[in-house]
Motif scaffolding. Sequence first.
Motif, PDB file in Angstrom:
ATOM      1  N   PRO A   1      25.371  43.269  26.685  1.00 55.62           N
ATOM      2  CA  PRO A   1      25.835  42.603  27.899  1.00 55.62           C
ATOM      3  C   PRO A   1      24.777  41.627  28.402  1.00 55.62           C
ATOM      4  O   PRO A   1      23.576  41.909  28.338  1.00 55.62           O
ATOM      5  N   LEU A   2      25.221  40.485  28.879  1.00 51.45           N
ATOM      6  CA  LEU A   2      24.311  39.508  29.473  1.00 51.45           C
ATOM      7  C   LEU A   2      24.377  39.610  30.996  1.00 51.45           C
ATOM      8  O   LEU A   2      23.360  39.615  31.672  1.00 51.45           O
ATOM      9  N   GLU A   3      25.565  39.640  31.499  1.00 47.56           N
ATOM     10  CA  GLU A   3      25.839  39.873  32.914  1.00 47.56           C
ATOM     11  C   GLU A   3      27.291  40.291  32.995  1.00 47.56           C
ATOM     12  O   GLU A   3      27.953  40.408  31.970  1.00 47.56           O
TER      13      GLU A   3
ATOM     14  N   ASP B   1      30.883  40.771  32.635  1.00 45.26           N
ATOM     15  CA  ASP B   1      31.947  40.156  31.838  1.00 45.26           C
ATOM     16  C   ASP B   1      31.459  39.175  30.770  1.00 45.26           C
ATOM     17  O   ASP B   1      32.266  38.525  30.124  1.00 45.26           O
ATOM     18  N   ARG B   2      30.148  39.043  30.554  1.00 47.33           N
ATOM     19  CA  ARG B   2      29.610  38.150  29.518  1.00 47.33           C
ATOM     20  C   ARG B   2      28.793  38.978  28.535  1.00 47.33           C
ATOM     21  O   ARG B   2      27.978  39.799  28.927  1.00 47.33           O
ATOM     22  N   PHE B   3      29.027  38.693  27.235  1.00 48.47           N
ATOM     23  CA  PHE B   3      28.374  39.472  26.185  1.00 48.47           C
ATOM     24  C   PHE B   3      27.882  38.553  25.079  1.00 48.47           C
ATOM     25  O   PHE B   3      28.542  37.564  24.757  1.00 48.47           O
ATOM     26  N   GLU B   4      26.746  38.913  24.502  1.00 48.56           N
ATOM     27  CA  GLU B   4      26.282  38.243  23.286  1.00 48.56           C
ATOM     28  C   GLU B   4      26.618  39.172  22.122  1.00 48.56           C
ATOM     29  O   GLU B   4      26.294  40.359  22.162  1.00 48.56           O
ATOM     30  N   VAL B   5      27.279  38.638  21.124  1.00 47.37           N
ATOM     31  CA  VAL B   5      27.600  39.373  19.911  1.00 47.37           C
ATOM     32  C   VAL B   5      26.813  38.731  18.782  1.00 47.37           C
ATOM     33  O   VAL B   5      26.824  37.508  18.626  1.00 47.37           O
ATOM     34  N   ILE B   6      26.114  39.561  18.009  1.00 46.44           N
ATOM     35  CA  ILE B   6      25.279  39.067  16.906  1.00 46.44           C
ATOM     36  C   ILE B   6      25.785  39.679  15.611  1.00 46.44           C
ATOM     37  O   ILE B   6      25.911  40.898  15.497  1.00 46.44           O
ATOM     38  N   LEU B   7      26.073  38.825  14.661  1.00 45.19           N
ATOM     39  CA  LEU B   7      26.480  39.239  13.323  1.00 45.19           C
ATOM     40  C   LEU B   7      25.271  39.017  12.416  1.00 45.19           C
ATOM     41  O   LEU B   7      24.811  37.891  12.250  1.00 45.19           O
ATOM     42  N   LYS B   8      24.748  40.119  11.874  1.00 48.13           N
ATOM     43  CA  LYS B   8      23.559  40.045  11.019  1.00 48.13           C
ATOM     44  C   LYS B   8      23.982  40.240   9.575  1.00 48.13           C
ATOM     45  O   LYS B   8      24.636  41.224   9.238  1.00 48.13           O
TER      46      LYS B   8
ATOM     47  N   ILE C   1      28.429  33.863  22.518  1.00 46.14           N
ATOM     48  CA  ILE C   1      28.529  34.397  23.872  1.00 46.14           C
ATOM     49  C   ILE C   1      30.002  34.365  24.247  1.00 46.14           C
ATOM     50  O   ILE C   1      30.659  33.322  24.145  1.00 46.14           O
ATOM     51  N   PHE C   2      30.505  35.521  24.656  1.00 47.18           N
ATOM     52  CA  PHE C   2      31.920  35.692  24.933  1.00 47.18           C
ATOM     53  C   PHE C   2      32.117  36.245  26.342  1.00 47.18           C
ATOM     54  O   PHE C   2      31.316  37.063  26.808  1.00 47.18           O
ATOM     55  N   THR C   3      33.183  35.803  26.973  1.00 47.37           N
ATOM     56  CA  THR C   3      33.579  36.319  28.278  1.00 47.37           C
ATOM     57  C   THR C   3      34.778  37.231  28.084  1.00 47.37           C
ATOM     58  O   THR C   3      35.753  36.848  27.430  1.00 47.37           O
ATOM     59  N   LEU C   4      34.685  38.436  28.621  1.00 53.95           N
ATOM     60  CA  LEU C   4      35.763  39.428  28.531  1.00 53.95           C
ATOM     61  C   LEU C   4      36.006  39.994  29.924  1.00 53.95           C
ATOM     62  O   LEU C   4      35.196  40.788  30.421  1.00 53.95           O
ATOM     63  N   LYS C   5      37.092  39.592  30.549  1.00 55.14           N
ATOM     64  CA  LYS C   5      37.412  40.073  31.895  1.00 55.14           C
ATOM     65  C   LYS C   5      38.659  40.942  31.861  1.00 55.14           C
ATOM     66  O   LYS C   5      39.627  40.609  31.181  1.00 55.14           O
ATOM     67  N   HIS C   6      38.602  42.021  32.635  1.00 61.90           N
ATOM     68  CA  HIS C   6      39.742  42.914  32.858  1.00 61.90           C
ATOM     69  C   HIS C   6      40.211  43.621  31.578  1.00 61.90           C
ATOM     70  O   HIS C   6      41.392  43.877  31.417  1.00 61.90           O
ATOM     71  N   PHE C   7      39.285  43.949  30.699  1.00 64.87           N
ATOM     72  CA  PHE C   7      39.598  44.744  29.506  1.00 64.87           C
ATOM     73  C   PHE C   7      39.204  46.190  29.789  1.00 64.87           C
ATOM     74  O   PHE C   7      38.186  46.445  30.435  1.00 64.87           O
TER      75      PHE C   7
ATOM     76  N   ALA D   1      38.032  50.728  25.922  1.00 66.68           N
ATOM     77  CA  ALA D   1      38.467  50.766  24.517  1.00 66.68           C
ATOM     78  C   ALA D   1      38.788  49.360  24.012  1.00 66.68           C
ATOM     79  O   ALA D   1      38.407  48.990  22.895  1.00 66.68           O
ATOM     80  N   GLN D   2      39.472  48.577  24.827  1.00 64.48           N
ATOM     81  CA  GLN D   2      39.801  47.207  24.421  1.00 64.48           C
ATOM     82  C   GLN D   2      38.536  46.368  24.278  1.00 64.48           C
ATOM     83  O   GLN D   2      38.405  45.593  23.331  1.00 64.48           O
ATOM     84  N   ARG D   3      37.596  46.513  25.206  1.00 62.60           N
ATOM     85  CA  ARG D   3      36.333  45.761  25.141  1.00 62.60           C
ATOM     86  C   ARG D   3      35.557  46.152  23.890  1.00 62.60           C
ATOM     87  O   ARG D   3      35.001  45.303  23.200  1.00 62.60           O
ATOM     88  N   GLY D   4      35.535  47.453  23.575  1.00 61.23           N
ATOM     89  CA  GLY D   4      34.851  47.910  22.365  1.00 61.23           C
ATOM     90  C   GLY D   4      35.432  47.274  21.121  1.00 61.23           C
ATOM     91  O   GLY D   4      34.695  46.830  20.236  1.00 61.23           O
ATOM     92  N   HIS D   5      36.759  47.218  21.037  1.00 60.72           N
ATOM     93  CA  HIS D   5      37.414  46.591  19.886  1.00 60.72           C
ATOM     94  C   HIS D   5      37.101  45.103  19.828  1.00 60.72           C
ATOM     95  O   HIS D   5      36.825  44.558  18.756  1.00 60.72           O
ATOM     96  N   MET D   6      37.135  44.437  20.955  1.00 58.63           N
ATOM     97  CA  MET D   6      36.845  42.994  20.986  1.00 58.63           C
ATOM     98  C   MET D   6      35.417  42.721  20.512  1.00 58.63           C
ATOM     99  O   MET D   6      35.188  41.829  19.693  1.00 58.63           O
TER     100      MET D   6
END
Length: 152
Positions: free
Chosen positions: A50-52, A54-61, A83-89, A92-97
Motif C-alpha cells: 500500500p502507498l496510501e 486506495d493506492r498500491f504499488e504492485v511489483i512483478l519480479k 501504481i494502481f488505484t482500487l476503491k470500494h473493493f 477478497a476482491q482487492r487480494g485478487h486484483m
Amino acid sequence: MSEEAQNQMQFGIEAIYIRDVSFEAPHTLEPNKAEWKPEVKFELNTQARPLEEDRFEVILKITVTVKQEKKVAFLLEVQQAGIFTLKHFSDAQRGHMLGSFCPNMLYPYARELVSNMASRGGYPPLYLAPVNFDALYQDHLKRMQENVETTA
C-alpha cells in the motif's frame, strides 16, 4: 451523485514503469562454436504494497537464468511495477486484483523487456511463455489456507 454510485468499485492505472533491471553475461556468445540450445530457468514473484489509502504499488519480479552447455550465458532480473488505484473493493476482491489482475497487466511489459535485453546483450530474443496468474493466485491462497490449518 447517489450513495450507490459513490460506493461502486473503481479501478485505475496511475503508472506502469521499470523499477529495476539487471543484465549479466559472464560467458559471451561465441558464434559458430556451438548450436544455441539454451537451458532456461524462470522465476516469478509478485509483491504488492500500500502507498496510501486506495493506492498500491504492485511489483512483478522476474529472474531468468540462461545456460548454454552448463555455463551461465546470461542472467536477467527485471522488476516491472505499476501504481494502481482500487476503491470500494472487499478484502477478497482487492487480494485478487493485487495478486492476479495487476500482475497480469504488468507481464506483457516485462516479457518485452526480457526479450529486448537478451537481444541487446547479443543473444537471440527470449520469448517467455504466457503465465496464468489466476491459477498462481489460487495456488497461493490454497497454500496459505493449508498453513493456517497446520498451525491451528
